[in-house]
Design a protein around this motif. Sequence first.
Motif, mmCIF file in Angstrom:
data_model
loop_
_atom_site.group_PDB
_atom_site.id
_atom_site.type_symbol
_atom_site.label_atom_id
_atom_site.label_comp_id
_atom_site.label_asym_id
_atom_site.label_seq_id
_atom_site.Cartn_x
_atom_site.Cartn_y
_atom_site.Cartn_z
ATOM 1 N N GLU A 160 0.827 -1.200 0.000
ATOM 2 C CA GLU A 160 0.000 0.000 0.000
ATOM 3 C C GLU A 160 0.865 1.255 0.000
ATOM 4 O O GLU A 160 0.565 2.241 -0.692
ATOM 5 C CB GLU A 160 -0.921 -0.016 1.214
ATOM 6 C CG GLU A 160 -1.747 1.230 1.408
ATOM 7 C CD GLU A 160 -2.784 1.431 0.317
ATOM 8 O OE1 GLU A 160 -3.352 2.536 0.253
ATOM 9 O OE2 GLU A 160 -3.039 0.499 -0.472
ATOM 10 N N PHE A 161 1.936 1.234 0.780
ATOM 11 C CA PHE A 161 2.912 2.318 0.814
ATOM 12 C C PHE A 161 3.386 2.623 -0.609
ATOM 13 O O PHE A 161 3.342 3.775 -1.080
ATOM 14 C CB PHE A 161 4.073 1.885 1.709
ATOM 15 C CG PHE A 161 5.116 2.929 1.980
ATOM 16 C CD1 PHE A 161 5.508 3.853 1.013
ATOM 17 C CD2 PHE A 161 5.746 2.978 3.205
ATOM 18 C CE1 PHE A 161 6.489 4.800 1.261
ATOM 19 C CE2 PHE A 161 6.721 3.928 3.478
ATOM 20 C CZ PHE A 161 7.097 4.831 2.494
ATOM 21 N N GLY A 162 3.853 1.589 -1.305
ATOM 22 C CA GLY A 162 4.349 1.778 -2.662
ATOM 23 C C GLY A 162 3.270 2.256 -3.614
ATOM 24 O O GLY A 162 3.526 3.096 -4.492
ATOM 25 N N SER A 163 2.040 1.745 -3.450
ATOM 26 C CA SER A 163 0.937 2.169 -4.311
ATOM 27 C C SER A 163 0.658 3.655 -4.161
ATOM 28 O O SER A 163 0.419 4.361 -5.148
ATOM 29 C CB SER A 163 -0.328 1.370 -3.969
ATOM 30 O OG SER A 163 -0.133 -0.010 -4.186
ATOM 31 N N CYS A 164 0.688 4.135 -2.912
ATOM 32 C CA CYS A 164 0.434 5.558 -2.664
ATOM 33 C C CYS A 164 1.524 6.430 -3.265
ATOM 34 O O CYS A 164 1.242 7.458 -3.892
ATOM 35 C CB CYS A 164 0.335 5.813 -1.156
ATOM 36 S SG CYS A 164 -1.097 5.059 -0.363
ATOM 37 N N VAL A 165 2.768 6.022 -3.087
ATOM 38 C CA VAL A 165 3.894 6.806 -3.602
ATOM 39 C C VAL A 165 3.895 6.817 -5.125
ATOM 40 O O VAL A 165 4.166 7.836 -5.768
ATOM 41 C CB VAL A 165 5.225 6.254 -3.048
ATOM 42 C CG1 VAL A 165 6.416 6.918 -3.740
ATOM 43 C CG2 VAL A 165 5.299 6.459 -1.537
ATOM 44 N N GLY A 166 3.590 5.665 -5.737
ATOM 45 C CA GLY A 166 3.650 5.563 -7.190
ATOM 46 C C GLY A 166 2.442 6.097 -7.920
ATOM 47 O O GLY A 166 2.462 6.203 -9.157
ATOM 48 N N TYR A 167 1.388 6.452 -7.205
ATOM 49 C CA TYR A 167 0.135 6.845 -7.848
ATOM 50 C C TYR A 167 0.259 8.111 -8.686
ATOM 51 O O TYR A 167 -0.321 8.204 -9.776
ATOM 52 C CB TYR A 167 -0.943 7.049 -6.775
ATOM 53 C CG TYR A 167 -2.260 7.533 -7.326
ATOM 54 C CD1 TYR A 167 -3.152 6.643 -7.927
ATOM 55 C CD2 TYR A 167 -2.617 8.880 -7.277
ATOM 56 C CE1 TYR A 167 -4.365 7.077 -8.443
ATOM 57 C CE2 TYR A 167 -3.829 9.324 -7.788
ATOM 58 C CZ TYR A 167 -4.695 8.420 -8.373
ATOM 59 O OH TYR A 167 -5.893 8.859 -8.887
ATOM 60 N N SER A 168 0.996 9.091 -8.213
ATOM 61 C CA SER A 168 0.996 10.400 -8.871
ATOM 62 C C SER A 168 1.713 10.410 -10.215
ATOM 63 O O SER A 168 1.405 11.235 -11.079
ATOM 64 C CB SER A 168 1.627 11.455 -7.948
ATOM 65 O OG SER A 168 2.957 11.098 -7.618
ATOM 66 N N ALA A 169 2.677 9.510 -10.412
ATOM 67 C CA ALA A 169 3.475 9.553 -11.641
ATOM 68 C C ALA A 169 2.656 9.299 -12.909
ATOM 69 O O ALA A 169 2.717 10.093 -13.853
ATOM 70 C CB ALA A 169 4.635 8.563 -11.537
ATOM 71 N N PRO A 170 1.873 8.214 -13.011
ATOM 72 C CA PRO A 170 1.167 7.946 -14.269
ATOM 73 C C PRO A 170 -0.159 8.697 -14.420
ATOM 74 O O PRO A 170 -0.798 8.587 -15.459
ATOM 75 C CB PRO A 170 0.909 6.437 -14.211
ATOM 76 C CG PRO A 170 0.744 6.153 -12.760
ATOM 77 C CD PRO A 170 1.684 7.098 -12.043
ATOM 78 N N THR A 171 -0.567 9.443 -13.398
ATOM 79 C CA THR A 171 -1.905 10.059 -13.442
ATOM 80 C C THR A 171 -1.873 11.560 -13.669
ATOM 81 O O THR A 171 -2.933 12.191 -13.729
ATOM 82 C CB THR A 171 -2.644 9.782 -12.112
ATOM 83 O OG1 THR A 171 -1.880 10.305 -11.015
ATOM 84 C CG2 THR A 171 -2.878 8.296 -11.912
ATOM 85 N N GLN A 172 -0.709 12.147 -13.781
ATOM 86 C CA GLN A 172 -0.600 13.604 -13.803
ATOM 87 C C GLN A 172 -1.431 14.248 -14.909
ATOM 88 O O GLN A 172 -2.262 15.121 -14.660
ATOM 89 C CB GLN A 172 0.859 14.031 -13.931
ATOM 90 C CG GLN A 172 1.034 15.547 -13.986
ATOM 91 C CD GLN A 172 2.501 15.960 -13.949
ATOM 92 O OE1 GLN A 172 3.378 15.147 -13.694
ATOM 93 N NE2 GLN A 172 2.767 17.224 -14.187
ATOM 94 N N SER A 173 -1.225 13.829 -16.142
ATOM 95 C CA SER A 173 -1.908 14.493 -17.260
ATOM 96 C C SER A 173 -3.416 14.302 -17.192
ATOM 97 O O SER A 173 -4.183 15.240 -17.466
ATOM 98 C CB SER A 173 -1.376 13.957 -18.593
ATOM 99 O OG SER A 173 -1.569 12.562 -18.687
ATOM 100 N N GLU A 174 -3.859 13.097 -16.809
ATOM 101 C CA GLU A 174 -5.295 12.830 -16.730
ATOM 102 C C GLU A 174 -5.982 13.697 -15.681
ATOM 103 O O GLU A 174 -7.035 14.292 -15.922
ATOM 104 C CB GLU A 174 -5.532 11.352 -16.397
ATOM 105 C CG GLU A 174 -5.675 10.459 -17.618
ATOM 106 C CD GLU A 174 -6.247 9.119 -17.225
ATOM 107 O OE1 GLU A 174 -7.377 8.818 -17.662
ATOM 108 O OE2 GLU A 174 -5.590 8.386 -16.475
#
Length: 472
Positions: free
Chosen positions: A49-63
């Motif tokens: 869950e820690f990793g999911s939270c940290v990694g969430y912002s990278a692929p979602t920025q433009s959307e």
Amino acid sequence: MAIDECKDIENGLEKPFLENAKIVDCENEDGSIWMVLLSTCVAVCGSFEFGSCVGYSAPTQSEIMNDLNVTLAQYSMFGSIITIGAMIGAITSGRIADFIGRKGAMRMSAIFCITGWLAVYFSMGTLVLDMGRFLTGYGIGIFSYVVPVYIAEIAPKNLRGGLTTINQLMIVCGSSVAYLVGTVITWRNLALTGILPCTFLLVGLFFIPESPRWLAKVGLEKEFEVALRKLRGKDADVSREAAQIQAYVDTLQSLSKTRILDLFGSKYIRSLIIGVGLMVFQQFVGINGIGFYASQTFESAGLSNSSIGTIAYAVVQVPITIVGAFLMDRSGRRPLLMVSATGTFLGCFLTGASFYLKGNDILLEWVPILAVSGVLVYISAFSIGMGAVPWVIMSEIFPIHVKSAAGSLVVLVNWLGAWAVSYTFGFLMAWTSTGTFMLYAGFSVLTILFVAKVVPETKGKTLEEIQAIINS
């Protein structure tokens, strides 16, 4: 006899726990491994869950920016506010874990993360979006402390290092999965996937025992006995381990309650220096700057397709972290840290050299190769030791009665370092790309010296034996 004792305890009978019996090494019992492994798997759902939270912002920025009309400054706030939440979580994590137990703290963290993900999913503007991100940050701030501590307290000493390393492995896996899945589903659906690890954790907590050391500390003797037997196997005689834990806890009970200021006294200062020092060096060798901006680094070095380097970066992390987990209880903590820091030095030096060559128009065809090679060497070296070992040692070096205050302080330092490095990386790169990586290389050298002079070897030692070494 051990079976009969366990039945008596479960039936609520007052049969003495420490009876005269042949003492065996319960850590080698076959039946003891499975519950420890199950408990570890459940706990590291929090790490995923820690990793999911940290990694969430990278692929979602433009959307997110397009769907909600979010400016770059607003999205930067969304991306970074998780760190603020994590800092507050880190400050409170130790007290929470001591007050409601290790399982209670994990349960509380999962609820915060689920609430945060739902806020992100339903958000129609930046206020709710940021609130959700903050709540997930608070949750992972607690996870970052309680997961490695729980694993260290339930694991046999011969498996403790490798099992605790799974914490770092699952953080890496969670981040990589969030990045890859985020490229094929919408940002709202990606937020829903973040709920899954928390759900598995909440369900799994019903089937695993509480930390025996915490139960002994709070005086729940029967629960302590039952939990220890579950972890070591129903046929194992746990008399020696139980007596050792209980004697240690009894000694600690006579000591006054520790505040953060008390940690700076002579009694705990060496443990504090080790814990804080390792977290400072873990961050200031540059992991968050290099990791968050790997694609930008490859582009700056002239790589024609930066996604190739980024994919290679993501792919390398997981297998190397697995190798580190296997080496943890074989090579020892100190050698692994020094080898890892040597590798991060080499990686930073190669990457810095590539920018030096580019800046001076020397061997330009070698610049992208050196940059990619340097970053891959760096992340490989970091993943094998510097990523996980500081967390393992942090969970081992503090006496149980100061773990709450000390753990909170150490985790807070880690998050402050993460923020400082990620925030300054862009400015440093704009000022001098070569100097940025040489700065991180210098911290790698300091890490080697620090480990060689200050950090004790904790491999194969009980938590009580580690305290004896530090105090001596």
